[in-house]
Design a protein around this motif. Structure first.
Motif, PDB file in Angstrom:
ATOM      1  N   PRO A  66       3.890   3.738   3.278  1.00 21.37           N
ATOM      2  CA  PRO A  66       4.409   5.276   2.988  1.00 21.37           C
ATOM      3  C   PRO A  66       3.304   6.093   2.752  1.00 21.37           C
ATOM      4  N   VAL A  67       3.424   7.342   3.355  1.00 21.51           N
ATOM      5  CA  VAL A  67       2.481   8.715   2.604  1.00 21.51           C
ATOM      6  C   VAL A  67       3.283   9.735   2.118  1.00 21.51           C
ATOM      7  N   ARG A  68       3.012   9.763   0.893  1.00 23.76           N
ATOM      8  CA  ARG A  68       3.728  10.975   0.198  1.00 23.76           C
ATOM      9  C   ARG A  68       2.777  12.160   0.281  1.00 23.76           C
ATOM     10  N   PHE A  69       3.274  13.273   0.836  1.00 19.47           N
ATOM     11  CA  PHE A  69       2.461  14.560   0.727  1.00 19.47           C
ATOM     12  C   PHE A  69       2.821  15.594  -0.017  1.00 19.47           C
ATOM     13  N   ASN A  70       1.838  16.363  -0.134  1.00 18.70           N
ATOM     14  CA  ASN A  70       1.992  17.434  -1.442  1.00 18.70           C
ATOM     15  C   ASN A  70       2.233  16.795  -2.741  1.00 18.70           C
ATOM     16  N   VAL A  85       0.913  -1.229  -0.068  1.00 17.89           N
ATOM     17  CA  VAL A  85      -0.043   0.030  -0.007  1.00 17.89           C
ATOM     18  C   VAL A  85       0.600   1.243  -0.032  1.00 17.89           C
ATOM     19  N   MET A  86       0.326   2.124  -0.841  1.00 17.44           N
ATOM     20  CA  MET A  86       0.979   3.582  -0.743  1.00 17.44           C
ATOM     21  C   MET A  86      -0.092   4.462  -0.623  1.00 17.44           C
ATOM     22  N   VAL A  87       0.236   5.747   0.030  1.00 14.62           N
ATOM     23  CA  VAL A  87      -0.896   6.630   0.156  1.00 14.62           C
ATOM     24  C   VAL A  87      -0.323   7.932  -0.472  1.00 14.62           C
ATOM     25  N   CYS A  88      -1.064   8.877  -1.413  1.00 12.73           N
ATOM     26  CA  CYS A  88      -0.731  10.160  -1.783  1.00 12.73           C
ATOM     27  C   CYS A  88      -1.863  11.144  -1.150  1.00 12.73           C
TER      28      CYS A  88
END
Length: 425
Positions: free
Chosen positions: A230-234, A188-191
């Motif tokens: 992982p969470v990718r911000f912006n 899983v990845m979050v954007c």
């Protein structure tokens, strides 16, 4: 189990309990469990997030001074550290928990193991539990959708195939979905297009008395850290991100935004026109006399926030009841706060037109004209944000829409829908 105080006129008071407790001990009682409040009391037996944690501890502490048998306390004691301190400080011999066990049935085991950050917290909204039961509906829990259907979940089989899942949006729906997908073994990845998690719920948690809404966000954030998601911000969802991550599934949890109504004079008025979101993120500074259009939960919470800042507030509710989407217990405390603030409520409102500094409308069939106002806050309907769905045509991934991006609703549906998506794979 007895009340330390009924919190009603001519009701049972602490002095009465202090007379009764030794008599019960003498008659053979082996312990006393001290609660408070009755139906219709000024302090509810099942209080919401507006009341202090441990709101009935002082009652048990007083009873403990007049008996030698164990005394149990209760009342919004949700933190194990807090519970331990009550016993260590001699205020009670035992702590009783109710809603905290609905939010996380493994609470005692996790507390014993020192896994405090892994405990899913009750947020004191009273919506899935007591409100549902009083409405003669199956009881559940806003933060734990498993409540009431554990027997069905026990029949589910383990995941045999794993996928790559990209979650777009780090509000409560996105965080809950990412957690569940990760627990099921998927990659899983979050954007998130913003620079922090939480979405509109994080803003709602800044309102007076509603800070505990942030507890469930902290839980989800810590869970994603624990599960190495992982969470990718912006980082909004884009074709470039899809090409890079190459997900099998995309979960759109992109939330909602305030919908601007079409009302005569609204867009020609000289008053500042802002939304409830602007109030909470402090993007705009409201004036001293404010009209809030909308009498749902968000509208009343917005009015409370403005009143605490010293504003004179009028709420125009076009529906027949206020904040129907809140639990009655939670709404009670909010309405009591509004009575103490400089807030005037109108319901069954039909707006005729907005003027340069006010509004003309009918309420319950009576004509009302207000003037001398400087700000209008829109706090009615929300509309889904799901433009990113167009990217599905440019990707091999299957797209699923959840939460407010599907249909703006309250938190219970958002988390439940998210966890269902995660389990379904």
């Amino acid at each position: 189990r007895i009340n330390g105080n009924d919190y009603i006129e001519n009701g049972w008071e602490l002095k009465d309990t202090l007379r009764l407790a030794p008599l019960l001990e003498k008659a053979g009682a082996v312990y006393l469990h001290i609660s408070g409040g009755v139906y219709g009391s000024t302090e509810l037996t099942i209080p919401s997030m507006y009341t202090p944690q441990g709101c009935f501890i002082h009652l048990a502490e007083a009873v403990k001074q007049v008996v030698d048998i164990p005394v149990i306390t209760v009342g919004r004691i949700k933190d194990p550290v807090h519970a331990d301190s009550i016993i260590k400080e001699g205020k009670a011999d035992m702590v009783a928990l109710g809603r905290s066990f609905l939010a996380d049935p493994e609470y005692p085991n996790k507390a014993k193991a020192g896994m405090l950050s892994n405990i899913r917290p009750c947020v004191g909204c009273c919506l899935g539990c007591i409100h549902a039961v009083l409405a003669k509906e199956p009881g559940s829990c806003v933060v734990n959708p498993d409540v009431g259907r554990e027997y069905k979940l026990a029949e589910e089989t383990a995941v045999t195939e794993t996928f790559k899942v990209l979650v777009a949006g780090a509000g409560p729906s996105g965080l809950a979905a990412a957690r569940m997908f990760a627990l099921e073994g998927h990659e899983v990845m979050v954007c998130e297009k913003a620079d922090s998690t939480g979405g509109l719920l994080a803003l709602a948690a800044t309102a007076p008395g509603r800070g505990e809404l942030g507890d469930i966000l902290r839980f989800f954030n810590e869970e994603l850290d624990r599960l190495a998601v992982p969470v990718r911000f912006n980082t909004p969802l884009s074709k470039e991100l899809l090409d890079e991550f190459r997900p099998d599934q995309v979960i759109l949890a992109t939330g909602s935004m305030p919908d601007m109504p079409v009302i005569k004079g609204l867009f020609k008025t000289k008053m500042d026109l802002i939304t409830s979101v602007d109030v909470f993120n402090e993007a705009d500074t409201p004036g001293k006399k404010v009209i809030v259009l909308g009498g749902g939960m968000t509208g009343l919470i917005t009015a409370d926030t403005l009143a605490e800042k010293g504003c004179e507030v009028v709420v125009l509710n076009r529906r027949k009841s206020f904040a129907e989407e809140m639990s009655s217990n939670d709404r009670y405390y909010l309405r009591e706060r509004l009575k103490k603030g400089n807030v005037t409520l109108y319901k069954k409102v039909s707006v005729t037109s907005f003027s340069d500094d006010g509004v003309a409308f009918t309420s319950n069939g009576e004509n009302v004209t207000l003037s001398g106002y400087d700000t209008v806050v829109i706090s009615e309907k929300h509309q889904p944000v799901r433009e990113a769905k167009t990217l599905e045509k440019k990707s091999d991934a299957h797209f699923h829409i959840i939460g407010d991006a599907k249909t703006p609703r309250h938190l219970m549906y958002c988390i439940s829908e998210a966890e269902e998506a995660g389990r379904a794979g």
